[in-house]
Design a protein around this motif. Structure first.
Motif, PDB file in Angstrom:
ATOM      1  N   HIS A   1     -43.236  97.784 -43.776  1.00 54.67           N
ATOM      2  CA  HIS A   1     -43.340  98.811 -42.731  1.00 54.67           C
ATOM      3  C   HIS A   1     -42.657  98.348 -41.442  1.00 54.67           C
ATOM      4  CE1 HIS A   1     -47.073 100.955 -44.631  1.00 54.67           C
ATOM      5  NE2 HIS A   1     -45.956 101.189 -45.278  1.00 54.67           N
ATOM      6  N   ALA A   2     -42.853  97.079 -41.114  1.00 60.96           N
ATOM      7  CA  ALA A   2     -42.252  96.550 -39.885  1.00 60.96           C
ATOM      8  C   ALA A   2     -40.737  96.645 -39.923  1.00 60.96           C
ATOM      9  CB  ALA A   2     -42.689  95.100 -39.674  1.00 60.96           C
ATOM     10  N   LEU A   3     -40.177  96.360 -41.094  1.00 61.97           N
ATOM     11  CA  LEU A   3     -38.720  96.363 -41.222  1.00 61.97           C
ATOM     12  C   LEU A   3     -38.154  97.766 -41.392  1.00 61.97           C
ATOM     13  CD1 LEU A   3     -38.429  93.295 -43.593  1.00 61.97           C
ATOM     14  CD2 LEU A   3     -37.557  93.406 -41.262  1.00 61.97           C
ATOM     15  N   ASP A   4     -38.764  98.531 -42.283  1.00 64.45           N
ATOM     16  CA  ASP A   4     -38.181  99.819 -42.663  1.00 64.45           C
ATOM     17  C   ASP A   4     -38.568 100.947 -41.709  1.00 64.45           C
ATOM     18  OD1 ASP A   4     -38.546  99.301 -46.274  1.00 64.45           O
ATOM     19  OD2 ASP A   4     -37.172  98.476 -44.786  1.00 64.45           O
ATOM     20  N   ARG A   5     -39.852 101.005 -41.335  1.00 63.88           N
ATOM     21  CA  ARG A   5     -40.315 102.149 -40.564  1.00 63.88           C
ATOM     22  C   ARG A   5     -40.122 101.946 -39.060  1.00 63.88           C
ATOM     23  NH1 ARG A   5     -46.384 104.207 -41.489  1.00 63.88           N
ATOM     24  NH2 ARG A   5     -45.543 104.437 -43.592  1.00 63.88           N
ATOM     25  N   TYR A   6     -40.375 100.707 -38.606  1.00 66.82           N
ATOM     26  CA  TYR A   6     -40.348 100.470 -37.166  1.00 66.82           C
ATOM     27  C   TYR A   6     -39.181  99.586 -36.717  1.00 66.82           C
ATOM     28  CZ  TYR A   6     -44.977 102.348 -37.864  1.00 66.82           C
ATOM     29  OH  TYR A   6     -46.019 103.141 -38.250  1.00 66.82           O
ATOM     30  N   GLU A   7     -38.397  99.092 -37.714  1.00 68.60           N
ATOM     31  CA  GLU A   7     -37.159  98.358 -37.431  1.00 68.60           C
ATOM     32  C   GLU A   7     -37.358  97.236 -36.409  1.00 68.60           C
ATOM     33  OE1 GLU A   7     -33.970 101.905 -38.382  1.00 68.60           O
ATOM     34  OE2 GLU A   7     -34.137 101.142 -36.339  1.00 68.60           O
ATOM     35  N   ILE A   8     -38.346  96.396 -36.688  1.00 68.01           N
ATOM     36  CA  ILE A   8     -38.543  95.227 -35.837  1.00 68.01           C
ATOM     37  C   ILE A   8     -37.531  94.172 -36.261  1.00 68.01           C
ATOM     38  CG2 ILE A   8     -40.185  93.474 -35.067  1.00 68.01           C
ATOM     39  CD1 ILE A   8     -42.420  95.375 -35.646  1.00 68.01           C
ATOM     40  N   LYS A   9     -36.361  94.228 -35.695  1.00 72.79           N
ATOM     41  CA  LYS A   9     -35.258  93.405 -36.164  1.00 72.79           C
ATOM     42  C   LYS A   9     -35.455  91.929 -35.852  1.00 72.79           C
ATOM     43  CE  LYS A   9     -31.922  97.155 -36.013  1.00 72.79           C
ATOM     44  NZ  LYS A   9     -30.615  97.635 -35.517  1.00 72.79           N
ATOM     45  N   GLU A  10     -36.440  91.605 -34.988  1.00 74.79           N
ATOM     46  CA  GLU A  10     -36.709  90.196 -34.734  1.00 74.79           C
ATOM     47  C   GLU A  10     -37.077  89.468 -36.025  1.00 74.79           C
ATOM     48  OE1 GLU A  10     -38.752  92.236 -31.140  1.00 74.79           O
ATOM     49  OE2 GLU A  10     -37.962  92.804 -33.104  1.00 74.79           O
ATOM     50  N   LEU A  11     -37.588  90.229 -36.990  1.00 74.71           N
ATOM     51  CA  LEU A  11     -37.968  89.608 -38.259  1.00 74.71           C
ATOM     52  C   LEU A  11     -36.778  89.000 -38.972  1.00 74.71           C
ATOM     53  CD1 LEU A  11     -40.537  92.174 -39.681  1.00 74.71           C
ATOM     54  CD2 LEU A  11     -41.009  89.912 -38.787  1.00 74.71           C
ATOM     55  N   VAL A  12     -35.578  89.492 -38.679  1.00 81.69           N
ATOM     56  CA  VAL A  12     -34.400  88.941 -39.343  1.00 81.69           C
ATOM     57  C   VAL A  12     -33.368  88.445 -38.338  1.00 81.69           C
ATOM     58  CG1 VAL A  12     -34.626  90.226 -41.487  1.00 81.69           C
ATOM     59  CG2 VAL A  12     -33.477  91.276 -39.549  1.00 81.69           C
ATOM     60  N   THR A  13     -33.759  88.310 -37.081  1.00 84.73           N
ATOM     61  CA  THR A  13     -32.838  87.745 -36.103  1.00 84.73           C
ATOM     62  C   THR A  13     -33.432  86.522 -35.414  1.00 84.73           C
ATOM     63  OG1 THR A  13     -33.647  89.284 -34.411  1.00 84.73           O
ATOM     64  CG2 THR A  13     -31.692  89.942 -35.647  1.00 84.73           C
ATOM     65  N   ASP A  14     -34.652  86.146 -35.797  1.00 84.10           N
ATOM     66  CA  ASP A  14     -35.297  84.967 -35.235  1.00 84.10           C
ATOM     67  C   ASP A  14     -35.499  83.953 -36.364  1.00 84.10           C
ATOM     68  OD1 ASP A  14     -37.053  83.817 -32.859  1.00 84.10           O
ATOM     69  OD2 ASP A  14     -38.148  83.510 -34.738  1.00 84.10           O
ATOM     70  N   PRO A  15     -34.901  82.753 -36.265  1.00 85.13           N
ATOM     71  CA  PRO A  15     -34.980  81.796 -37.377  1.00 85.13           C
ATOM     72  C   PRO A  15     -36.404  81.364 -37.702  1.00 85.13           C
ATOM     73  CG  PRO A  15     -34.015  80.768 -35.420  1.00 85.13           C
ATOM     74  CD  PRO A  15     -34.086  82.243 -35.162  1.00 85.13           C
ATOM     75  N   GLU A  16     -37.264  81.237 -36.682  1.00 88.69           N
ATOM     76  CA  GLU A  16     -38.647  80.837 -36.909  1.00 88.69           C
ATOM     77  C   GLU A  16     -39.381  81.892 -37.725  1.00 88.69           C
ATOM     78  OE1 GLU A  16     -42.714  79.838 -34.354  1.00 88.69           O
ATOM     79  OE2 GLU A  16     -40.788  80.061 -33.321  1.00 88.69           O
ATOM     80  N   THR A  17     -39.139  83.149 -37.390  1.00 86.42           N
ATOM     81  CA  THR A  17     -39.766  84.243 -38.124  1.00 86.42           C
ATOM     82  C   THR A  17     -39.228  84.329 -39.532  1.00 86.42           C
ATOM     83  OG1 THR A  17     -40.044  85.495 -36.093  1.00 86.42           O
ATOM     84  CG2 THR A  17     -40.144  86.731 -38.148  1.00 86.42           C
ATOM     85  N   LEU A  18     -37.925  84.257 -39.661  1.00 86.34           N
ATOM     86  CA  LEU A  18     -37.284  84.406 -40.969  1.00 86.34           C
ATOM     87  C   LEU A  18     -37.738  83.322 -41.935  1.00 86.34           C
ATOM     88  CD1 LEU A  18     -35.298  86.214 -42.422  1.00 86.34           C
ATOM     89  CD2 LEU A  18     -33.442  84.782 -41.596  1.00 86.34           C
ATOM     90  N   ALA A  19     -37.952  82.127 -41.425  1.00 86.54           N
ATOM     91  CA  ALA A  19     -38.389  81.020 -42.277  1.00 86.54           C
ATOM     92  C   ALA A  19     -39.762  81.260 -42.879  1.00 86.54           C
ATOM     93  CB  ALA A  19     -38.390  79.723 -41.472  1.00 86.54           C
ATOM     94  N   LYS A  20     -40.569  82.125 -42.259  1.00 86.21           N
ATOM     95  CA  LYS A  20     -41.926  82.383 -42.734  1.00 86.21           C
ATOM     96  C   LYS A  20     -41.999  83.544 -43.731  1.00 86.21           C
ATOM     97  CE  LYS A  20     -43.987  80.736 -38.412  1.00 86.21           C
ATOM     98  NZ  LYS A  20     -44.782  81.094 -37.225  1.00 86.21           N
ATOM     99  N   LEU A  21     -40.925  84.297 -43.867  1.00 85.12           N
ATOM    100  CA  LEU A  21     -40.959  85.452 -44.754  1.00 85.12           C
ATOM    101  C   LEU A  21     -40.829  85.034 -46.210  1.00 85.12           C
ATOM    102  CD1 LEU A  21     -38.704  87.966 -42.793  1.00 85.12           C
ATOM    103  CD2 LEU A  21     -41.175  88.034 -43.040  1.00 85.12           C
ATOM    104  N   GLU A  22     -41.496  85.782 -47.064  1.00 85.28           N
ATOM    105  CA  GLU A  22     -41.447  85.527 -48.506  1.00 85.28           C
ATOM    106  C   GLU A  22     -40.113  86.009 -49.059  1.00 85.28           C
ATOM    107  OE1 GLU A  22     -43.003  84.081 -52.031  1.00 85.28           O
ATOM    108  OE2 GLU A  22     -43.961  84.045 -50.059  1.00 85.28           O
ATOM    109  N   PRO A  23     -39.310  85.122 -49.686  1.00 87.93           N
ATOM    110  CA  PRO A  23     -38.036  85.573 -50.266  1.00 87.93           C
ATOM    111  C   PRO A  23     -38.276  86.582 -51.384  1.00 87.93           C
ATOM    112  CG  PRO A  23     -38.092  83.178 -50.087  1.00 87.93           C
ATOM    113  CD  PRO A  23     -39.493  83.673 -49.823  1.00 87.93           C
ATOM    114  N   ASN A  24     -37.715  87.759 -51.260  1.00 89.18           N
ATOM    115  CA  ASN A  24     -37.818  88.764 -52.311  1.00 89.18           C
ATOM    116  C   ASN A  24     -36.653  89.744 -52.167  1.00 89.18           C
ATOM    117  OD1 ASN A  24     -38.579  90.788 -50.338  1.00 89.18           O
ATOM    118  ND2 ASN A  24     -40.651  89.947 -50.401  1.00 89.18           N
ATOM    119  N   LEU A  25     -36.558  90.661 -53.119  1.00 89.41           N
ATOM    120  CA  LEU A  25     -35.419  91.576 -53.157  1.00 89.41           C
ATOM    121  C   LEU A  25     -35.371  92.473 -51.925  1.00 89.41           C
ATOM    122  CD1 LEU A  25     -33.037  92.365 -54.976  1.00 89.41           C
ATOM    123  CD2 LEU A  25     -34.499  94.098 -56.010  1.00 89.41           C
ATOM    124  N   ASP A  26     -36.524  92.959 -51.471  1.00 90.43           N
ATOM    125  CA  ASP A  26     -36.544  93.821 -50.291  1.00 90.43           C
ATOM    126  C   ASP A  26     -36.040  93.089 -49.054  1.00 90.43           C
ATOM    127  OD1 ASP A  26     -37.435  96.138 -51.499  1.00 90.43           O
ATOM    128  OD2 ASP A  26     -39.550  95.632 -51.261  1.00 90.43           O
TER     129      ASP A  26
END
Length: 376
Positions: free
Chosen positions: A89-114
């Motif tokens: 929801h954060a990525l698709d509906r609300y486009e919180i792009k910090e999730l994929v533009t901040d290295p600290e955040t990105l490192a915590k995300l679960e690698p998956n197809l989405d």
């Protein structure tokens, strides 16, 4: 406050306080703050004001969160399945792009197809450490997909059991139990009433040389994200097979030849740019220029067939290649589920022009290629 009321309070958010006024416990308050950080955007988008008496100053409210801190809190408070929904929801509906533009955040995300699809969509924003982290995530997901597919695809394309010849290579799937029994009858042990297997026999496999050119022509418009990812993996598997020459072309309204990277799905995916329109005619015309031996060429068009360019030119290119002897396949989907999403009218026109149309899994595509290449 009962468990049911707590759940309803968390679902409805702080705007339900007037009706569900029982205070939340400490953990529920943390959940409420984490959910509010994301879903309050829904209310703000509708012009709703803060509830009476609500202040975003002090306490543990959403104003205290940064995106990395919020993500950490979500992962602590909610089960994995819920976390995946919230992240989506954060990525698709609300486009919180910090999730994929901040290295600290990105490192915590679960690698998956989405997540890979999101990274490809935001690829133009990825720089420095974020880009390196994105590459590692894409590598992880690509390897998972490749591990699931590679053995079946290679087996389909490199030969079947030769039941007239045996091999010194011992593999369970090649075990010849009849020949083994005959060969070991002399080792029968009367005391144990059993045959002792001293010389097991195994079938050999035919090695089918495939002096074929495979051209993968992949639509990279926004609706094709899944197929782009899976096509890149398939190109890498095909390119690793001996005697099989692979060309990889991606297109939207422009055409990009990624053939030099066909063996490296990660490099391919880091080179694509999802989005834009669709010009199939231009892509097919480019692929015509790659033909060296049409009678030994298979062209696989991976697309939803929603042509934005001249339909007549698209069909004319298909007819020319068909007349030249090229085997033509249009794939409406290429992933584990092979759920098609395409323009059926355009697909029918392509069929009438000489292209076979299907929705295939990678294993089915490999089987189809094995059948085609064994006929000539």
């Amino acid at each position: 406050m009962s468990s049911t009321l707590e759940r309803w309070r968390l679902v409805l958010g702080k705007y339900a306080d007037d009706r569900l006024s029982t205070p939340l416990g400490a953990e529920q308050a943390r959940m409420d703050a984490a959910l509010d950080y994301l879903y309050s955007r829904e209310y703000e988008g509708r012009g709703l004001r803060e509830p009476t008496g609500e202040s975003r100053e002090g306490g543990t409210g959403p104003s205290q969160f940064t995106v990395p801190a919020w993500l950490s809190e979500v992962r602590v408070l909610f089960p994995k399945e819920t976390v995946e929904v919230i992240e989506k929801h954060a990525l698709d509906r609300y486009e919180i792009k910090e999730l994929v533009t901040d290295p600290e955040t990105l490192a915590k995300l679960e690698p998956n197809l989405d997540l890979v699809k999101t990274l490809l969509s935001f690829r133009g924003h990825l720089k420095g450490q974020v880009l390196d982290q994105a590459r590692r995530i894409i590598q992880h997901v690509v390897e998972e997909i490749k591990d699931r597919w590679q053995s079946e695809v290679r087996q389909a394309l490199t030969g079947r059991l030769n039941r007239f010849r045996h091999s010194p290579l011992k593999a369970a799937q090649n075990f010849d139990w009849r020949a083994t029994l005959r060969r070991n009858l002399k080792s029968y042990d009367p005391a144990r009433k059993t045959v002792v297997l001293r010389d097991p026999r195994f079938f050999a496999r035919n090695t089918r040389r495939l002096p074929w050119h495979i051209i993968l022509c992949v639509d990279q418009s926004g609706s094709m994200a899944d197929s782009v990812i899976h096509s890149a993996v398939m190109a890498g598997i095909f390119a690793g097979l001996p005697s099989l020459l692979v060309k990889l072309v991606v297109f939207d309204t422009e055409v990009v030849d990624l053939s030099e990277h066909a063996q490296d799905p990660v490099e391919v995916l880091m080179s694509v740019q999802l989005g834009g329109g669709t010009h199939i005619a231009k892509a097919l015309k480019y692929c015509e220029g790659l033909l060296e031996n049409p009678h030994r060429t298979v062209l696989v068009l991976v697309s939803d067939f929603m042509e934005g360019g001249p339909v007549g030119q698209m069909l004319a290119a298909v007819r020319r290649m068909k007349e030249a002897g090229v085997v033509l396949m249009g794939l409406a989907a290429l992933d584990a589920n092979a759920v098609p999403a395409h323009d059926p009218a355009a697909a029918q026109q392509l069929v009438e022009a000489g292209m076979e149309i299907a929705a295939l899994t990678p294993k089915q595509l490999a089987g189809w290629l094995a059948k085609i290449t064994s006929l000539k």
